[in-house]
Design an enzyme around this catalytic site. Structure first.
Site, PDB file in Angstrom:
ATOM      1  N   GLU A  38       2.696   6.461   1.192  1.00 56.95           N
ATOM      2  CA  GLU A  38       2.301   7.162   0.541  1.00 56.95           C
ATOM      3  C   GLU A  38       0.804   7.907   0.386  1.00 56.95           C
ATOM      4  O   GLU A  38       0.710   6.896   0.089  1.00 56.95           O
ATOM      5  CB  GLU A  38       3.033   6.165  -1.307  1.00 56.95           C
ATOM      6  CG  GLU A  38       2.728   7.233  -2.017  1.00 56.95           C
ATOM      7  CD  GLU A  38       3.449   7.102  -3.689  1.00 56.95           C
ATOM      8  OE1 GLU A  38       3.447   6.299  -3.964  1.00 56.95           O
ATOM      9  OE2 GLU A  38       2.539   8.067  -4.537  1.00 56.95           O
ATOM     10  N   ARG A 263       6.971  -8.701   3.107  1.00 49.68           N
ATOM     11  CA  ARG A 263       5.817  -8.245   3.752  1.00 49.68           C
ATOM     12  C   ARG A 263       4.808  -9.442   3.764  1.00 49.68           C
ATOM     13  O   ARG A 263       4.419 -10.016   3.270  1.00 49.68           O
ATOM     14  CB  ARG A 263       5.090  -8.290   1.871  1.00 49.68           C
ATOM     15  CG  ARG A 263       6.154  -6.589   1.247  1.00 49.68           C
ATOM     16  CD  ARG A 263       5.552  -6.443  -0.193  1.00 49.68           C
ATOM     17  NE  ARG A 263       4.650  -6.200  -0.632  1.00 49.68           N
ATOM     18  CZ  ARG A 263       4.037  -4.680  -0.664  1.00 49.68           C
ATOM     19  NH1 ARG A 263       5.574  -4.092  -0.411  1.00 49.68           N
ATOM     20  NH2 ARG A 263       3.298  -4.026  -0.611  1.00 49.68           N
ATOM     21  N   LYS A 273      -2.477  -1.301  -3.110  1.00 49.66           N
ATOM     22  CA  LYS A 273      -3.310   0.334  -3.511  1.00 49.66           C
ATOM     23  C   LYS A 273      -3.983   0.128  -4.593  1.00 49.66           C
ATOM     24  O   LYS A 273      -5.429   0.605  -4.358  1.00 49.66           O
ATOM     25  CB  LYS A 273      -2.808   1.399  -2.735  1.00 49.66           C
ATOM     26  CG  LYS A 273      -2.139   1.442  -0.936  1.00 49.66           C
ATOM     27  CD  LYS A 273      -2.125   2.730  -0.729  1.00 49.66           C
ATOM     28  CE  LYS A 273      -0.239   2.311  -1.068  1.00 49.66           C
ATOM     29  NZ  LYS A 273       0.675   3.405   0.041  1.00 49.66           N
TER      30      LYS A 273
HETATM   31  P1  ATP Z   1       0.745  -0.839  -1.474  1.00 48.60           P
HETATM   32  O1  ATP Z   1       1.344  -1.595  -2.636  1.00 48.60           O
HETATM   33  O2  ATP Z   1      -0.071  -1.449  -1.212  1.00 48.60           O
HETATM   34  O3  ATP Z   1       0.550   0.571  -2.715  1.00 48.60           O
HETATM   35  P2  ATP Z   1       3.180   0.251  -0.870  1.00 48.60           P
HETATM   36  O4  ATP Z   1       4.772  -0.376  -0.405  1.00 48.60           O
HETATM   37  O5  ATP Z   1       3.746   0.914  -1.761  1.00 48.60           O
HETATM   38  O6  ATP Z   1       1.988  -0.173  -0.854  1.00 48.60           O
HETATM   39  P3  ATP Z   1       3.801   2.879   1.225  1.00 48.60           P
HETATM   40  O7  ATP Z   1       2.761   3.761   0.818  1.00 48.60           O
HETATM   41  O8  ATP Z   1       4.944   2.299   0.027  1.00 48.60           O
HETATM   42  O9  ATP Z   1       2.903   1.438   0.027  1.00 48.60           O
HETATM   43  O10 ATP Z   1       3.915   1.785   2.258  1.00 48.60           O
HETATM   44  C1  ATP Z   1       4.160   2.699   3.034  1.00 48.60           C
HETATM   45  C2  ATP Z   1       5.190   1.464   4.096  1.00 48.60           C
HETATM   46  O11 ATP Z   1       4.791   0.241   4.452  1.00 48.60           O
HETATM   47  C3  ATP Z   1       6.798   1.036   3.558  1.00 48.60           C
HETATM   48  O12 ATP Z   1       7.175   1.502   3.985  1.00 48.60           O
HETATM   49  C4  ATP Z   1       6.362  -0.220   2.967  1.00 48.60           C
HETATM   50  O13 ATP Z   1       7.387  -0.784   2.584  1.00 48.60           O
HETATM   51  C5  ATP Z   1       5.432  -1.256   4.113  1.00 48.60           C
HETATM   52  N1  ATP Z   1       4.386  -2.385   3.182  1.00 48.60           N
HETATM   53  C6  ATP Z   1       3.543  -1.647   2.320  1.00 48.60           C
HETATM   54  N2  ATP Z   1       2.958  -3.232   2.291  1.00 48.60           N
HETATM   55  C7  ATP Z   1       3.337  -3.826   3.738  1.00 48.60           C
HETATM   56  C8  ATP Z   1       3.335  -5.066   3.377  1.00 48.60           C
HETATM   57  N3  ATP Z   1       2.145  -5.447   2.926  1.00 48.60           N
HETATM   58  N4  ATP Z   1       3.739  -6.128   4.440  1.00 48.60           N
HETATM   59  C9  ATP Z   1       4.510  -5.116   5.512  1.00 48.60           C
HETATM   60  N5  ATP Z   1       4.944  -3.859   5.174  1.00 48.60           N
HETATM   61  C10 ATP Z   1       4.344  -3.683   4.290  1.00 48.60           C
HETATM   62 MG    MG Z   2       4.795   2.464  -2.104  1.00 48.24          MG
END
Ligand code: ATP
Ligand code: MG
Length: 566
Positions: A38, A263, A273
């Protein structure tokens, strides 16, 4: 790909599923993954794990990987984030070729599908406000209650939905919900919201839309449109899988196989983020790319290499349970990589002037120094030696403690690639601080070996004073003082755990002259001090370096043991 000739990468359960699918021809031999960020912030090291998995596995199977921006939240998303995400995926060494997509590309299709679900009696317009929706949803132990609008006639739903799109209603006035099961043990299945009204500019679609699909409604169908085979995501989406499957089944469209993995979490830092944004906005750090941040932009600036990050991601593997890894493990992979590739140089962070009394005034000798003992092809360089040098302040003790083998009055040490020198006396200022020391050298020990075979217990680094390049060197410690920065007393937030000493800027460092003109992102090992890389703030007049990672410091260990009385 031919299933009788499987690829030979390291095994993990996701890879095993792909191998099985090849055998059973589930997706006609295809492997097509996607990385779906995102665009609401900068990527972090957790995302690197996902990127390496998605791109790495697809490459191994001769498949493809899309980059897809899940841009369904216009209020939190920006073009700046889109650009930085693209830059970081490329920096890590991966390429989506011509397959960069956006969920917003599918807004019309998603809308048409919503109309189809309404027609089929599988979606309805609900007038409950957000708070009421929450109350009606129930809890893990209590079933939900049906919305009073759940049995609206199809024609009324179609009319209201169209008017929602036309902008007739204010934000939050109505939603479109899937009609599934308010008693489902899975809360995601209790008539989840598909669309909400939001009069907001979208960074790509402008003001074309005032209602936006939720992530849950958009995500699975985006995967379907792109004919993704293996939709790899983190464990928190496990409970959403039945919903994604429900949408695809209800619409009668292709559906991918979702596979969840753990994760990445690391000690002394966090992966969110939203929290990074707070650190940046409130100036706790210098920006998204501050070298203390676990963002990819930050660790790149710190000097971590894509090779090290890929090796780390490969080594940690994937599992089905979340945990927290030691930050030191990431650092270990950084050191492993830099050890092989970084040129060795000499730099003095906190200089102490050394005058070699018996060395001829004005003489300069060029000493041959090895660039990388791990890599003979890196060759050698010439380092100037002269009468006045700098050494580290901590390499001299007027009163050496036991087990301290470096310079002290009367003691002889080796200057790396230089000579054996013996300390004669120290000069002090009015406050009693040592400002300069005087030594003599043994001309027979040129290059650092004594022809008579005598030994010294210590070798220290140095820089010739007249030739030295002045530099700023930024030393970093962990951003947080607690292993788990989110462990805070009630009523406080994670910023109470920020480490006030996470950055120390050493402004008076002295570098060997070969470092003049070093370019941003170049990396080096400063002998005995650690790995350093050139910061983008660097100028020809004033080089700026970041410490990427310290070397293991055996002295610190001895000192610690000493303090602990062991
Ligand atoms: P954040 O909580 O940091 O905003 P998010 O999961 O909302 O992380 P996205 O932009 O939706 O961030 O993530 C893009 C991809 O990266 C998704 O498939 C998510 O599952 C993966 N991802 C995000 N954080 C992690 C992590 N800590 N370890 C492994 N994969 C991750
Ligand atoms: Mg997200």
């Amino acid at each position: 790909m031919n299933p009788s000739n499987p690829p030979s990468g390291p095994s993990n359960f996701i890879r095993d599923i792909m191998l099985d699918d090849l055998k059973t021809n589930k997706f006609g031999g295809r492997v097509h993954t996607r990385f779906p960020p995102e665009p609401n912030g900068y990527l972090h090291i957790g995302h690197a794990k996902s990127i390496c998995l998605n791109f790495g596995l697809a490459a191994e199977f001769g498949g493809k990987t899309n980059l897809r921006f899940d841009d369904t939240n216009p209020e939190k998303e920006e073009v700046e984030y889109v650009e930085s995400i693209k830059e970081m995926v490329h920096w890590l060494g991966f390429d989506w070729e011509d397959r960069c997509f956006y969920a917003s590309d599918y807004f019309q299709q998603l809308y048409d599908w919503a109309v189809q679900l309404i027609r089929g009696g599988q979606a309805y317009v609900c007038d409950l406000n957000a708070e009421a929706v929450r109350q009606y949803r129930g809890t893990l132990t209590e079933p939900g209650k049906e919305s009073p609008f759940r049995n609206r006639p199809v024609e009324e739903n179609l009319d209201l939905f169209e008017r929602m799109k036309a902008g007739e209603f204010p934000d939050g006035a109505r939603t479109l919900r899937a009609k599934i099961d308010m008693a489902s043990p899975n809360l995601n299945m209790r008539d989840p919201i598909m669309y909400r009204i939001l009069h907001a500019e979208h960074h790509r679609t402008g003001d074309a839309w005032c209602l936006y699909p939720t992530y849950d409604y958009a995500h699975g169908q985006s995967d379907s449109i792109e004919r993704i085979t293996h939709s790899i995501c983190t464990l928190e989406f496990e409970d959403h899988r039945p919903l994604y499957d429900w949408f695809c089944d209800a619409l009668g469209i292709y559906h991918p196989q979702q596979i969840e993995f753990d994760r990445l979490n690391l000690t002394y830092t966090m992966m969110s983020k939203r929290k990074f944004l707070q650190l940046v906005r409130d100036h706790h750090v210098r920006g998204w790319d501050d070298p203390r941040m676990p963002t990819l932009a930050g660790i790149r600036r710190r000097g971590y290499t894509p090779e090290a990050i890929r090796n780390f991601c490969g080594a940690i593997g994937v599992s089905k349970t979340n945990g927290t890894l030691e930050f030191a493990l990431l650092e270990h992979h950084v050191r492993e990589d830099l050890n092989k590739r970084a040129a060795r140089v000499m730099a003095v962070l906190r200089p102490l002037r050394v005058v070699i009394d018996n060395y001829p005034e004005g003489q300069v000798e060029y000493m041959e120094a090895v660039n990388n003992p791990e890599d003979a092809s890196a060759g050698t360089r010439q380092v100037p030696f002269s009468k006045v040098l700098y050494i580290e302040q901590e390499d001299f003790r007027e009163d050496p403690p036991k087990q301290y083998f470096r310079l002290a009055p009367g003691r002889e040490v080796r200057l790396r690639y230089g000579y054996f020198v013996t300390c004669r006396n120290a000069v002090k200022d009015a406050a009693g601080r040592v400002t300069e020391i005087h030594c003599t050298y043994d001309p027979a020990t040129r290059g650092g070996n004594a022809p008579d075979g005598r030994k010294v217990k210590s070798t220290i680094h140095w820089v010739s004073a007249v030739h030295a390049v002045d530099a700023e060197v930024r030393l970093y410690d962990s951003l947080f003082t607690k292993e788990d920065p989110n462990d805070v007393p009630e009523g406080q937030d994670f910023t109470v755990n920020l480490n006030p000493h996470s950055l120390e800027a050493v402004t008076g460092a002295k570098l060997e002259p070969s470092l003049a003109g070093a370019e941003p992102m170049q990396f080096f090992q400063f002998e005995r001090l650690g790995y350093f890389s050139v910061d983008p703030d660097t100028t020809p007049e004033k080089p700026v370096f970041n410490r990427t990672a310290p070397l293991r410091d055996t002295w610190a260990k001895i000192e610690k043991r000493g303090k602990a009385g062991k």
